[in-house]
Design a protein around this motif. Structure first.
Motif, short mmCIF file in Angstrom:
data_model
loop_
_atom_site.label_atom_id
_atom_site.label_comp_id
_atom_site.label_asym_id
_atom_site.label_seq_id
_atom_site.Cartn_x
_atom_site.Cartn_y
_atom_site.Cartn_z
N VAL A 161 -13.36 -9.51 -10.65
CA VAL A 161 -13.55 -9.25 -12.08
C VAL A 161 -12.52 -10.04 -12.89
O VAL A 161 -12.82 -10.58 -13.95
N THR A 162 -11.32 -10.12 -12.36
CA THR A 162 -10.24 -10.81 -13.08
C THR A 162 -10.10 -12.26 -12.59
O THR A 162 -9.03 -12.85 -12.71
N THR A 393 -14.57 -4.22 -5.50
CA THR A 393 -13.17 -4.08 -5.91
C THR A 393 -13.08 -3.16 -7.14
O THR A 393 -14.09 -2.85 -7.75
N LYS A 394 -11.87 -2.78 -7.48
CA LYS A 394 -11.66 -1.98 -8.70
C LYS A 394 -10.39 -2.49 -9.39
O LYS A 394 -9.38 -2.74 -8.72
N GLU A 409 -6.23 -5.80 -9.13
CA GLU A 409 -7.62 -5.65 -8.68
C GLU A 409 -7.59 -5.59 -7.16
O GLU A 409 -7.13 -6.53 -6.50
N VAL A 410 -8.07 -4.48 -6.61
CA VAL A 410 -7.95 -4.25 -5.17
C VAL A 410 -9.29 -3.82 -4.58
O VAL A 410 -10.14 -3.28 -5.29
N SER A 469 -11.82 5.37 -15.09
CA SER A 469 -12.05 3.95 -15.36
C SER A 469 -10.93 3.08 -14.80
O SER A 469 -11.03 1.86 -14.84
N GLY A 470 -9.87 3.68 -14.30
CA GLY A 470 -8.88 2.85 -13.61
C GLY A 470 -7.43 3.02 -14.04
O GLY A 470 -6.59 2.20 -13.69
#
Ligand SMILES: Cc1cc2nc3c(=O)[nH]c(=O)nc-3n(C[C@H](O)[C@H](O)[C@H](O)COP(=O)(O)O)c2cc1C
Length: 639
Positions: A161-162, A393-394, A409-410, A469-470
Motif C-alpha cells: 500500500v505504501t 499486509t496492513k 506496513e507488515v 483501521s490500524g
C-alpha cells in the motif's frame, strides 16, 4: 511535473509517460528528496525543503529537489534523502535549516556528511512489477551508515500500500506511471470482464481495512448484482482515530494509487461516480487528492471513455467536518448528502441502498490502494501473504512508548512482539512494556502475556481488542490503565452522535464512574457496574461506535483488574498518574536549590531561595509535572 495536457489513451501513451517519469526516478541525475507528508511537515520539513532549494540554486547545482511522501521513519523527521549517480541513496534524519544548507554545500565538495546519515538504500523494489530501481551495487556501503536491509525497522516490512510513499513525488503523475501506475487500470479496462476483476479480489482474501474487515470481493459482488442505476463508489478517508495517520499518509504520498483502485472498482461494479470523503483537518491530503484528480482528468485517466473502453467515471472530493461518527458508513452517507452525520439501521447495506438511495460501495483508503497491486500480481499472490482469514499486509501507526514510533506496513500474522520490539525498537528509557492498544479509541488493551499473539482479525477480537483501521499505541509502566480507559471513554462519549440512548447515556455514565475511580472515590461495586454497563452499551447500540466503545474499559478490566482494585481499595494509583491520588514532594537531600522548578511552576507552588532546599505547597500544586521534567538532580518525587 507531468505535463497536464498529455493525454493517455492507450498502452503506448502510458509507456511514454512512464519513460518521462523514469527520468527523475532513475539514478542518472542527482536528486534530493524531502519527506513532506504531514509527519515531516509537523517537524519542519517545509523550511528544510526551501533551504535545500535555495542552496542548490545559489550554488547552481544541477540537482532535482523534490518533495516525497512518508519515507517511513517518522521518529527521525525531518528526513532528507540524497541520491547521487551510482551511489546508494543516503537518508539523513532530524534535519534542520542550518544542517540542510551545510549538507548541500558538503555535497558540492563530495562530503556526504555521514555523521547525520541514518541509513542507506541500494535500490527500491516495485511490488507491482517485481522490478527494482537500482541506485548502486547491492554491496555498496558508506562507512558507519547502516543499510536499510540490515535495519530491523525495515526488514520485516512489506510495502504494498505504501509502495510509492517516500519514492515518488506525489504531485508527479509521470512518476506514478513509471512505477507501473495505471497499468492495472489499463489491463482491467482493455482485457478483463468485471466478474474476472471481482473474482481476483475475492481470491486475494482482501478484507476491508477501515475496521470491520468485511471481505471486499463479497461486497463488490453484492454491489455488482444491484440492478438500480446510477451506482456510486466512495473512498472513506475520514480517519478520526487519535494518533492514527495511515490513510493520511497514503493520500498525501500516493494519491493516484487510490484513484486507480477506485476506478478499477467502479468498472467492476458498474459505478459511474465516485466520492472521496476526507476530513477538513487533512488539508494536505485534500490538496493532493484535488491535484491528482485534475491531473488524471487532464490525462484522460478519469472522465469519459477511459482507454477507449466506453467506460466513464468521475470522482469528486467531499470534505467532512471531523466528527468521528461520520467515518461510520451510513453516517458518512448522510453527511455527503448534506445532512447531520448519523448512522442508520442496516440492512439495507450501502451496497444495496446508499447515496441518494442508490447502490454505493464504500471502502477504506488502504483497501482501494491495494487493488492495483492485486490486479497486477494476481489474487493468489496476494493471498500467499498473511495468515488464516487475514491475508495481505496492513498499515499501522505504531506510536507511544517505543523507540521508533512510525508508520509501518507488515504482513498479517506478524506478532505484536515483533512489531513492538523488532520494528519499534522496544521501550525507551529503560521502562517496562505494559500494554498495547490496537484498533483506535474503541480498541482493546492487551498485556505483556499476549505479546506473542498473531496480528489477525480473529485473534485480536478473541483477545478483546480489534484490528480497527490500524492505530497501535504502546504503553509503558508510566501509564495508568484506569486513566487510559477514562481518556478513551471521554473521547467516545463526546463523539457519540446521541441517536441511541444506550450509547449516549451509557457512555456518559461509564465515564462518570471511571472518573470517580481515578479520583479515589470509587467502590468495588463500581467495577461490576461499569462491566454491566459496557455489555449493555455493546449489545444495544445501533452502530459500531457504541458496539465497540466499551472495549477499552472491558479489556483493561479483564487484563489490569489489579490496577482498578488499587484505585478503589487502597485509593492508590500504581502508575502515579491520577492527580487526586498522588502528591509531589521535593527530597531535601537531593535538591540543589537551582530554581529550575520555580521557573516552570505556573501556580507558584514551589517555595525556597536560590541555593537553598525548595519545598512544594500542596495546596497550590496542580500536579502538572513540569517541575519533575526540569529537575536535573531528580529531587522531585511523586508519591
Ligand atoms: C465510529 C466509526 C468510525 C469509523 N471510521 C472509519 C474511518 O475513518 N475510515 C474507514 O475507512 N472506516 C471507518 N469505519 C468503518 C466504516 O463504517 C466501513 O466499515 C468502512 O469504511 C468500509 O470500508 P472497508 O470495507 O474497506 O473497511 C468506521 C466505523 C465506525 C463504527
Amino acid at each position: 511535473m507531468s505535463a497536464p495536457q498529455t493525454r493517455i489513451a492507450n498502452l503506448t501513451d502510458l509507456l511514454h509517460a512512464a519513460a518521462r517519469g523514469r527520468k527523475t526516478l532513475l539514478p542518472n541525475h542527482p536528486k534530493i528528496l524531502v519527506g513532506m507528508a504531514s509527519c515531516g511537515l509537523a517537524a519542519g520539513a517545509d523550511e528544510v525543503y526551501q533551504a535545500i532549494r535555495e542552496e542548490t540554486s545559489r550554488l547552481q547545482l544541477p540537482y532535482v529537489v523534490a518533495p516525497t511522501g512518508c519515507i517511513g521513519w517518522c521518529s527521525q523527521e525531518p528526513l532528507v534523502d540524497v541520491r547521487l549517480p551510482h551511489k546508494p541513496r543516503v537518508t539523513y534524519g532530524r534535519m534542520d535549516v542550518p544542517k540542510a544548507r551545510e549538507l548541500v554545500r558538503g555535497l558540492c565538495d563530495g562530503d556526504l556528511k555521514t555523521q547525520w546519515a541514518i541509513g542507506l538504500l541500494t535500490g527500491h523494489d516495485n511490488p507491482v512489477t517485481r522490478t527494482r530501481i537500482r541506485y548502486s551495487q547491492p554491496s555498496a556501503r558508506v562507512d558507519g551508515v547502516p543499510r536499510y536491509e540490515d535495519l530491523e525497522l525495515f526488514r520485516r516490512q512489506i510495502r504494498l500500500v505504501t509502495r510509492n510513499c517516500g519514492v515518488i513525488d506525489p504531485a508527479d503523475l509521470d512518476e506514478y506511471i513509471a512505477r507501473a501506475g495505471y497499468l492495472a487500470l489499463h489491463w482491467a479496462l482493455t482485457g478483463m470482464r468485471p466478474e474476472e476483476i471481482i473474482n481476483e479480489v475475492t481470491r486475494s482474501g482482501l478484507r476491508g481495512r477501515g475496521g470491520a474487515g468485511f471481505p471486499t470481493g463479497k461486497k463488490w459482488e453484492v454491489m455488482r448484482r444491484q440492478p438500480a442505476k446510477p451506482k456510486y463508489i466512495v473512498c472513506n478517508a475520514d480517519e478520526g482515530d487519535p494518533g492514527a495517520y495511515m490513510d493520511r499518509a497514503v493520500l498525501e504520498g500516493d494519491p493516484h494509487s487510490v484513484l486507480e483502485g477506485m476506478t478499477i472498482g467502479a468498472y467492476a461494479m458498474g459505478a459511474s461516480d465516485g466520492v472521496i470523503y476526507v476530513r477538513e483537518e487533512y488539508p494536505l491530503a485534500v490538496k493532493r487528492m484535488l491535484e491528482a484528480i485534475a491531473q488524471a482528468e487532464a490525462a484522460g485517466l478519469l472522465g469519459d471513455n477511459l482507454f477507449h473502453s466506453g467506460f466513464s467515471f468521475h470522482i469528486r472530493v467531499v470534505k467532512g467536518a471531523g466528527a468521528f461518527v461520520c467515518g461510520e458508513e451510513t453516517a458518512l452517507i448522510t453527511s455527503v448528502e448534506g445532512r447531520v452525520g448519523e448512522p442508520r439501521q442496516r440492512p439495507p447495506y450501502p451496497a444495496q441502498r446508499g447515496l441518494g438511495g442508490k447502490p454505493t460501495c464504500i471502502n477504506n483508503v488502504e483497501t482501494w490502494a491495494n487493488i492495483p497491486v492485486i490486479l497486477m500480481r494476481g489474487g493468489d499472490w496476494y493471498a500467499h501473504l498473511g495468515t488464516g482469514d487475514s491475508r495481505g499486509t496492513k498499515v499501522f501507526c505504531l506510536v507511544g512508548a517505543v523507540k521508533n514510533p512510525t508508520l509501518i506496513e507488515v504482513p498479517m500474522g506478524i506478532t505484536l512482539r515483533q512489531i513492538v520490539y523488532d520494528i519499534g525498537g522496544g521501550i525507551p528509557q529503560g521502562r517496562k512494556f505494559k500494554a498495547i492498544q490496537t484498533g483506535g479509541p474503541s480498541g482493546g488493551c492487551l498485556p505483556e502475556s499476549l505479546l506473542d499473539l498473531e496480528v489477525d482479525y480473529e485473534s485480536l477480537t478473541q483477545a478483546g481488542a480489534i484490528m480497527g483501521s490500524g492505530g497501535m499505541i504502546v504503553m509503558d509502566s508510566s501509564t495508568c490503565m484506569v486513566d487510559l480507559a477514562r481518556y478513551f471513554l471521554t473521547f467516545l462519549a463526546d463523539e457519540s452522535c446521541g441517536k441511541c440512548f444506550s450509547c449516549r447515556k451509557g457512555l456518559q455514565r461509564m465515564r462518570q464512574i471511571v472518573t470517580r475511580i481515578t479520583e479515589g472515590l470509587g467502590s468495588e461495586g463500581d467495577l461490576e457496574l461499569i462491566e454491566d454497563l459496557g455489555w449493555m452499551v455493546r449489545e444495544t447500540s445501533l452502530c459500531g461506535l457504541g458496539q465497540t466503545a466499551p472495549n477499552p474499559v472491558l479489556s483493561t478490566l479483564r487484563y489490569f483488574r489489579d490496577e482498578y482494585l488499587a484505585h478503589v481499595r487502597e485509593k492508590r494509583c500504581p502508575a502515579k498518574v491520577c492527580k487526586e491520588l498522588i502528591t509531589y514532594r521535593i527530597e531535601p537531600t537531593l535538591c540543589d536549590g537551582c530554581g529550575a522548578c520555580v521557573r516552570v511552576c505556573t501556580s507558584q507552588a514551589i517555595l525556597g531561595e536560590k541555593k537553598k532546599v525548595h519545598t512544594i505547597d500542596n495546596a497550590k500544586c496542580i500536579k502538572c509535572g513540569s517541575c519533575l521534567e526540569v529537575c536535573q538532580p531528580q529531587a522531585v518525587l511523586v508519591e
